[in-house]
Design an enzyme around this catalytic site. Structure first.
Site, PDB file in Angstrom:
ATOM      1  N   ASP A 154      -2.471  37.906 -13.881  1.00  0.00           N
ATOM      2  CA  ASP A 154      -3.375  37.041 -13.144  1.00  0.00           C
ATOM      3  C   ASP A 154      -5.467  37.206 -13.926  1.00  0.00           C
ATOM      4  O   ASP A 154      -5.487  38.584 -14.024  1.00  0.00           O
ATOM      5  CB  ASP A 154      -3.649  37.596 -11.597  1.00  0.00           C
ATOM      6  N   LYS A 185       1.358  24.754  -5.056  1.00  0.00           N
ATOM      7  CA  LYS A 185       0.594  23.944  -4.153  1.00  0.00           C
ATOM      8  C   LYS A 185       0.367  22.375  -4.190  1.00  0.00           C
ATOM      9  O   LYS A 185      -0.346  21.596  -4.998  1.00  0.00           O
ATOM     10  CB  LYS A 185      -1.149  24.519  -4.889  1.00  0.00           C
ATOM     11  N   ARG A 243       0.585  -1.280  -0.198  1.00  0.00           N
ATOM     12  CA  ARG A 243      -0.037   0.025   0.046  1.00  0.00           C
ATOM     13  C   ARG A 243       0.555   1.089   0.446  1.00  0.00           C
ATOM     14  O   ARG A 243       0.732   2.069  -1.055  1.00  0.00           O
ATOM     15  CB  ARG A 243      -0.518   0.094   1.220  1.00  0.00           C
ATOM     16  N   LYS A 298       2.868  39.240  -5.415  1.00  0.00           N
ATOM     17  CA  LYS A 298       1.390  39.056  -5.362  1.00  0.00           C
ATOM     18  C   LYS A 298       0.569  40.471  -4.796  1.00  0.00           C
ATOM     19  O   LYS A 298       1.657  41.268  -4.452  1.00  0.00           O
ATOM     20  CB  LYS A 298       1.046  37.790  -5.167  1.00  0.00           C
ATOM     21  N   GLU A 340       2.647  39.486 -10.313  1.00  0.00           N
ATOM     22  CA  GLU A 340       1.608  39.395 -10.826  1.00  0.00           C
ATOM     23  C   GLU A 340       1.201  40.715 -11.063  1.00  0.00           C
ATOM     24  O   GLU A 340       0.807  41.916  -9.801  1.00  0.00           O
ATOM     25  CB  GLU A 340       0.826  38.477  -9.158  1.00  0.00           C
TER      26      GLU A 340
END
Length: 384
Positions: free
Chosen positions: A303, A221, A176, A253, A282
């Site tokens: 963006d 992410k 597993r 950002k 950004e």
């Protein structure tokens, strides 16, 4: 062929994760410069110098894995120490300081079996050597490995990927954990391949250079602790990598802009404090682009721009910086964005939302025959 044992001589075993600073596990120094498709220009994985890791005496090949397997991982741009750590963590989590009670109760201690890791569906495989690493930390006897495909290969349902012959108990205990990693990474590679194919198809349909240079790439992410492996899977699927950490490149950002008092101001502050770091900025409006270009931005993140606005941005920039699209992206509109000439499509879903590729382990019956492949010697110690 015969392979050396998978541990170092007694008394010279690799330090365990608790003894090694986390900063060094999977760090830039272990990344091969030309591995599996390479990284994006804002990625710092190739920026490590020869002195990286010297403070702790680290050598990516100095681990408990078989040296040949460790070298294969290095060649793929992975850190064998980190892979071994992940393998141990997965097995220790599964055993929870006990034993595999079902297997111990039902399988004789001296039983030996052959198992095939087999694709249940079509896709792109990634993580085969990582699955081998899991087996390496579990198997208490030598095991034979027959490799049928390599990471990055396209596979079809029923296709054998990897065949292993070892003690049945060890194989079932490792099953597993090995599959969790293999299925997860292959799912990411498969999703990335769909994007890569879509961009290649768009370029072929256009019959020109338009869209031909656009590449899909990942974001940060990622699953905590698995970033290097998941970004490797992206490379296996034909994508490229964005930065690996907050320290190897800057990405300014909206919240940074608010804190600094403006886009250009934020850029200037980063450039002053970290003059050698690549900077991506950004923007969400066309009028923000020219001030950022004037400051010397290396990369501009568009963006939530539509394809039409992206095309305007490409014309405005005119090659003075690389451009990356983020938001609004789907497989269905990938060709529209690629046609604008944008350099990258940033797709966070590659690592945070890709479904697994279904792979299973099938034990062979007596009439199925035995594998012919690399044989691993017994480990001198097993930390499970």
């Amino acid at each position: 062929m015969d392979a050396p044992g998978s541990t170092n001589p007694a008394g010279d075993r690799r330090a365990r994760p608790v003894d090694v600073p986390l900063l060094q596990i999977g760090g830039p120094a272990a990344m091969a410069p030309d591995s599996g498709g390479g990284c994006g220009d804002a990625c710092g994985c190739g920026s490590g110098g020869e002195d990286d890791g010297e403070e702790y005496g680290l050598d990516p090949l100095d681990c408990g894995l078989d040296p040949d397997l460790a070298q294969l991982l290095v060649d793929a741009g992975l850190d064998p120490v980190q892979v071994e750590d992940v393998a141990h963590l997965a097995i220790e989590e599964d055993l929870d300081q006990g034993v595999d009670v079902t297997t111990v109760a039902t399988v004789p201690e001296d039983a030996v079996a052959t198992g095939d890791f087999t694709a249940r569906e079509e896709g792109t495989v990634a993580g085969l050597r990582i699955a081998e690493a899991v087996l390496s930390v579990v198997c208490t006897d030598e095991f034979a490995v027959e490799r049928h495909v390599e990471d990055g290969d396209r596979v079809v349902p029923g296709q054998r990927l990897l065949t292993v012959r070892t003690r049945t108990r060890d194989l079932l205990t490792a099953e597993r954990s090995a599959l969790n990693l293999l299925c997860r990474l292959s799912g990411i590679a498969t999703a990335t391949r769909r994007w890569s194919d879509a961009l290649a198809s768009a370029a072929a349909s256009a019959g020109t250079a338009a869209g031909g240079e656009t590449r899909v790439r990942d974001t940060r992410k990622t699953t905590p602790g698995l970033r290097a492996l998941e970004k490797y899977a992206v490379r296996c699927g034909g994508g490229v990598n964005h930065r690996f950490s907050l320290s190897d490149a800057a990405l300014i950002k909206d919240n940074h802009v608010i804190a600094a008092g403006g886009v250009a101001e934020a850029f200037r502050l980063v450039r002053t404090d970290f003059p050698g770091v690549p900077i991506e900025v950004e923007v969400d409006r066309l009028d923000q682009i020219e001030p950022v270009l004037a400051e010397g931005a290396d990369l501009i993140l568009l963006d939530n721009f539509t394809p039409a606005r992206t095309a305007e941005a490409v014309r405005l920039v005119a090659g003075r910086a690389r451009l990356e699209s983020s938001g609004r992206l789907t497989l269905e509109n990938a060709a529209d964005y690629a046609a604008t000439g944008v350099d990258y499509l940033a797709v966070g879903g590659l690592t945070h939302s890709s479904p697994i590729l279904d792979v299973g382990l099938d034990l062979r019956t007596a009439e199925d025959g035995e594998p012919e492949g690399e044989t691993r010697e017994p480990r001198e110690e097993v930390d499970v």
